[in-house]
Write a protein that holds these residues in place. Structure first.
Motif, PDB file in Angstrom:
ATOM      1  N   PRO A   1       0.823  -1.209   0.000  1.00 58.45           N
ATOM      2  CA  PRO A   1       0.000   0.000   0.000  1.00 58.45           C
ATOM      3  C   PRO A   1       0.859   1.261   0.000  1.00 58.45           C
ATOM      4  O   PRO A   1       1.914   1.301   0.626  1.00 58.45           O
ATOM      5  CB  PRO A   1      -0.798  -0.114   1.305  1.00 58.45           C
ATOM      6  N   MET A   2       0.382   2.270  -0.706  1.00 55.68           N
ATOM      7  CA  MET A   2       1.050   3.566  -0.754  1.00 55.68           C
ATOM      8  C   MET A   2       0.418   4.487   0.289  1.00 55.68           C
ATOM      9  O   MET A   2      -0.805   4.572   0.378  1.00 55.68           O
ATOM     10  CB  MET A   2       0.914   4.193  -2.145  1.00 55.68           C
ATOM     11  N   LEU A   3       1.273   5.165   1.050  1.00 53.45           N
ATOM     12  CA  LEU A   3       0.801   6.090   2.073  1.00 53.45           C
ATOM     13  C   LEU A   3       1.017   7.525   1.598  1.00 53.45           C
ATOM     14  O   LEU A   3       2.123   7.889   1.196  1.00 53.45           O
ATOM     15  CB  LEU A   3       1.540   5.856   3.384  1.00 53.45           C
ATOM     16  N   VAL A   4      -0.042   8.322   1.643  1.00 54.16           N
ATOM     17  CA  VAL A   4       0.035   9.739   1.265  1.00 54.16           C
ATOM     18  C   VAL A   4      -0.437  10.549   2.457  1.00 54.16           C
ATOM     19  O   VAL A   4      -1.611  10.485   2.841  1.00 54.16           O
ATOM     20  CB  VAL A   4      -0.833  10.038   0.028  1.00 54.16           C
ATOM     21  N   ASN A   5       0.476  11.279   3.055  1.00 51.61           N
ATOM     22  CA  ASN A   5       0.127  12.049   4.247  1.00 51.61           C
ATOM     23  C   ASN A   5      -0.856  13.174   3.946  1.00 51.61           C
ATOM     24  O   ASN A   5      -1.759  13.448   4.758  1.00 51.61           O
ATOM     25  CB  ASN A   5       1.395  12.634   4.889  1.00 51.61           C
ATOM     26  N   PHE A   6      -0.678  13.803   2.785  1.00 51.90           N
ATOM     27  CA  PHE A   6      -1.519  14.961   2.479  1.00 51.90           C
ATOM     28  C   PHE A   6      -1.569  15.193   0.977  1.00 51.90           C
ATOM     29  O   PHE A   6      -0.564  15.079   0.277  1.00 51.90           O
ATOM     30  CB  PHE A   6      -0.967  16.213   3.167  1.00 51.90           C
ATOM     31  N   ALA A   7      -2.755  15.495   0.487  1.00 47.96           N
ATOM     32  CA  ALA A   7      -2.939  15.935  -0.902  1.00 47.96           C
ATOM     33  C   ALA A   7      -4.078  16.946  -0.916  1.00 47.96           C
ATOM     34  O   ALA A   7      -5.048  16.808  -0.163  1.00 47.96           O
ATOM     35  CB  ALA A   7      -3.250  14.758  -1.824  1.00 47.96           C
ATOM     36  N   ARG A   8      -3.962  17.936  -1.769  1.00 52.48           N
ATOM     37  CA  ARG A   8      -4.990  18.998  -1.830  1.00 52.48           C
ATOM     38  C   ARG A   8      -5.530  19.136  -3.241  1.00 52.48           C
ATOM     39  O   ARG A   8      -4.767  19.227  -4.208  1.00 52.48           O
ATOM     40  CB  ARG A   8      -4.420  20.327  -1.360  1.00 52.48           C
ATOM     41  N   VAL A   9      -6.842  19.128  -3.349  1.00 54.95           N
ATOM     42  CA  VAL A   9      -7.529  19.422  -4.600  1.00 54.95           C
ATOM     43  C   VAL A   9      -8.088  20.839  -4.493  1.00 54.95           C
ATOM     44  O   VAL A   9      -8.866  21.130  -3.573  1.00 54.95           O
ATOM     45  CB  VAL A   9      -8.679  18.422  -4.864  1.00 54.95           C
TER      46      VAL A   9
END
Length: 240
Positions: free
Chosen positions: A61-69
């Motif tokens: 699994p890939m972990l993404v702490n933060f992403a903003r749209v």
């Protein structure tokens, strides 16, 4: 003596790293797209599992702490996202252009994401706001990468591929399913109507708002591929 010891230690560390990364099983002609595609497919499980010796992240699994749209009327923050599916990627095509020095990679896979979300604004001109958990599953996500490269030397003086950047295009071929908890802060009527709208118009929603998330995902994948190629001598990949 100290210099000799340091050089010996460095050589041992590099040899250990070389032995830990996934190896090429069959050398390919640089022009043989079919061979390159088959060999890349073999590497998918190892590269997506992460290579600690190269300090590459686990991609599935890939972990993404933060992403903003923040586009087309929608502002949404995604936190602590977990994405699964890259280990099942099917490599459709790899082409290497030695004149323009570009690598084209095309693959597809199914993806599932679980994340905290906080959103306000509009989706396709309809109000959208809430704060809760997002569950998104996408069937047959198609990716195309274009990666310019240069030829560099590794620590042993051997030629390696040094990727210099990434352009990408994406599409979702089959379906996307959206599920947001606490949408409209518990207003079930509005939430049900919005979910019906999202899942009926999944293609437009995914293509309109998906790129900021895929920017993060694809850069992680690019960094893993780049790290791998920097420690894979060209002489071990291609036929003379």
């Amino acid at each position: 003596m100290a210099a000799i010891f340091c050089a010996l230690l460095l050589a041992m560390q590099l040899a250990f790293i070389q032995s830990a990364i996934p190896r090429v099983y069959i050398k390919c002609s640089v022009w043989d797209s079919g061979c390159l595609t088959r060999q890349a497919q073999i590497k998918v499980p190892a590269i997506t599992s992460g290579i600690p010796e190269l300090f590459t992240e686990t991609l599935d699994p890939m972990l993404v702490n933060f992403a903003r749209v923040d586009l087309a009327g929608l502002k949404m923050d995604l936190k602590n996202a977990v994405i699964q599916g890259f280990r099942n990627a099917v490599i459709d095509r790899i082409n290497i252009n030695t004149v323009s020095r570009q690598i084209q990679l095309v693959y597809h896979t199914d993806l599932a994401m679980k994340s905290r979300y906080s959103a306000q604004g509009n989706i396709l001109n309809l109000p959208f706001n809430g704060d809760g958990e997002a569950l998104i599953s996408a069937k047959k996500v198609q990716m195309e990468y274009l990666m310019p490269f240069e030829i560099s030397k590794d620590a042993f003086g051997r030629d390696v591929i040094d990727l210099k950047g990434l352009q990408y295009w994406f599409d979702v071929k089959d379906n996307v399913r959206f599920d947001y908890t606490n949408l409209f802060y518990g207003n079930k009527g509005q939430s049900d109507l919005m979910h019906q709208f999202l899942n009926a118009n999944w293609k437009s929603v995914a293509l309109t708002y998906g790129r900021p998330v895929f920017d993060v995902l694809n850069m992680k994948i690019f960094n893993a591929i780049r790290s791998y190629l920097l420690l894979q001598p060209i002489e071990e990949i291609f036929l003379n």
